[in-house]
Design an enzyme around this catalytic site. Structure first.
Site, mmCIF file in Angstrom:
data_model
loop_
_atom_site.group_PDB
_atom_site.id
_atom_site.type_symbol
_atom_site.label_atom_id
_atom_site.label_comp_id
_atom_site.label_asym_id
_atom_site.label_seq_id
_atom_site.Cartn_x
_atom_site.Cartn_y
_atom_site.Cartn_z
ATOM 1 N N HIS A 1 0.666 -1.315 0.024
ATOM 2 C CA HIS A 1 -0.007 -0.001 0.103
ATOM 3 C C HIS A 1 0.987 1.196 0.162
ATOM 4 O O HIS A 1 0.697 2.265 0.840
ATOM 5 C CB HIS A 1 -0.777 -0.184 0.909
ATOM 6 C CG HIS A 1 -2.145 -0.906 1.166
ATOM 7 N ND1 HIS A 1 -3.334 -0.797 0.638
ATOM 8 C CD2 HIS A 1 -2.031 -2.419 1.495
ATOM 9 C CE1 HIS A 1 -4.130 -1.757 0.702
ATOM 10 N NE2 HIS A 1 -3.275 -2.722 0.953
ATOM 11 N N TYR B 1 3.312 -4.545 9.969
ATOM 12 C CA TYR B 1 3.236 -3.330 9.889
ATOM 13 C C TYR B 1 4.526 -2.884 10.818
ATOM 14 O O TYR B 1 5.121 -1.720 10.527
ATOM 15 C CB TYR B 1 2.053 -2.609 10.494
ATOM 16 C CG TYR B 1 1.052 -2.796 9.875
ATOM 17 C CD1 TYR B 1 0.996 -3.571 8.799
ATOM 18 C CD2 TYR B 1 -0.265 -2.445 10.226
ATOM 19 C CE1 TYR B 1 -0.282 -3.795 7.818
ATOM 20 C CE2 TYR B 1 -1.554 -2.314 9.545
ATOM 21 C CZ TYR B 1 -1.266 -3.076 8.353
ATOM 22 O OH TYR B 1 -2.715 -3.376 7.471
#
Length: 360
Positions: A63, A333
């Site tokens: 992303h 993450y």
């Protein structure tokens, strides 16, 4: 005016399936242990993410393309009956957020992205934080990190053909039918023509606890106030590479964009640790808040750029479920964030200096 290239258009239409596999392969790493394969470490998983696509130093490992936004969150009346989190009693909360495309190439055309993301950070006046990460798909591709890794391996192109081995893919889908269901969705799902009318779903379950100690398992989604308008194949063929971002600027020039945060409440027996299984539409729902977006700016210098939208950063009154994919997301993450921070510190980032400073 240039003549639309029909071949380019047809290729864009075929991108969703190929990109889904390639992009999702970059999303998660199970930092807490192994993937059932003692040759695979979390570091190797992130190396795989970096090797796919056109990764740029300093950017997210997945992303990568995105835009920052700012606004406010207001709790809905009655939301505090579901959770004692301060977010449901404070009248208004400032929000930093980010829209994203699924590719790990930060310069990919918006029309080539099969999945869009929304992430938000809420910081309440008692010092607590709530970070939410959602995507436009209604359910996740795999039921476990192990199945997800199997999908990654099966989707890896054969050097001789440039395509995945069909026999490996056939075996994968036979062993994990939920992956076949996800690919079918990706192939047929219409794309909205704007971020402002896109619904974003949290496919993982969370536990809400109210002041009386009552608990409920929920999944939430951001539902736009604008009606959904599907992007036509003709529009996709000729779309500007940054049409989603430009559309966002046009819409905000005419006023705020609004989403309702809706919690779907699980019934006994619903799968709360399997994000690949959607809950029935008949489950009760409650609107628990409203997100009002008032401003957007490029992520290169925006406040969302250096923010890690870890979905397990949660306030008192909200807790993560035992879903292993949720834990994997949080771990991935963290790895991505740490690598990005190191690249920035070493002066290797493709980003300019962020005037907002580093945000955690």
């Amino acid at each position: 005016m240039s003549t639309p290239n029909p071949r380019r258009g047809s290729m864009l239409l075929l991108l969703p399936i190929a990109a889904i596999v390639a992009v999702l392969a970059a999303l998660f790493a199970w930092v807490g242990g192994w993937f059932g394969n003692h040759q695979l470490t979390p570091q190797k998983m992130m190396d795989f993410a970096q090797a796919s696509g056109k990764q740029q130093p300093g950017f997210r490992r997945a992303h990568s393309k995105g835009v920052c936004f700012a606004g406010t969150f207001a709790a809905a009346p009655g939301a505090a009956t579901l959770s004692k989190a301060r977010a449901f009693s404070q009248p208004s909360i400032p929000v930093i957020g980010r829209f994203s495309a699924s590719s790990n190439n930060p310069y990919t055309p918006d029309g080539a992205s099969p999945v869009r993301g929304m992430a938000v950070q809420l910081k309440t006046n008692d010092g607590q934080e709530w970070r939410i990460a959602m995507n436009s798909f209604p359910f996740f591709a795999a039921s476990t990190p192990q199945a997800f890794q199997a999908m990654n391996e099966a989707g890896k192109p054969d050097p001789a053909t440039g395509k995945p081995d069909p026999e490996k893919m056939k075996a994968l889908l036979a062993a994990h039918p939920e992956i076949a269901a996800f690919m079918a969705w990706a192939k047929s799902a219409p794309k909205s023509d704007s971020l402002g009318n896109t619904r974003f779903n949290g496919v993982n379950a969370f536990r809400l606890t109210n002041a009386q100690g009552e608990q409920r398992m929920v999944r939430w989604s951001m539902r736009p106030r604008l009606p959904v308008v599907a992007l036509t194949p003709e529009q996709l063929k000729t779309a500007d590479p940054d049409f989603l971002m430009k559309d966002l600027d046009r819409r905000l020039a005419n006023g705020p964009l609004v989403w309702d945060l809706v919690a779907q409440i699980a019934a006994p027996g619903d799968p709360v640790t399997d994000p690949s299984k959607a809950w029935p539409d008949s489950r009760p729902e409650a609107t628990i808040g409203t997100l009002t977006m008032v401003h957007a700016e490029p992520q290169a210098t925006g406040p969302c750029r250096d923010l890690n939208f870890d979905p397990l950063i949660l306030p008192d009154g909200i807790a993560g479920s035992d879903d292993p994919v949720l834990r994997a997301r949080s771990a991935a993450y963290s790895v991505s964030f740490n690598r990005r921070e190191r690249e920035i510190a070493e002066g290797k980032s493709a980003y300019p200096v962020n005037p907002h400073g580093s945000a955690r």
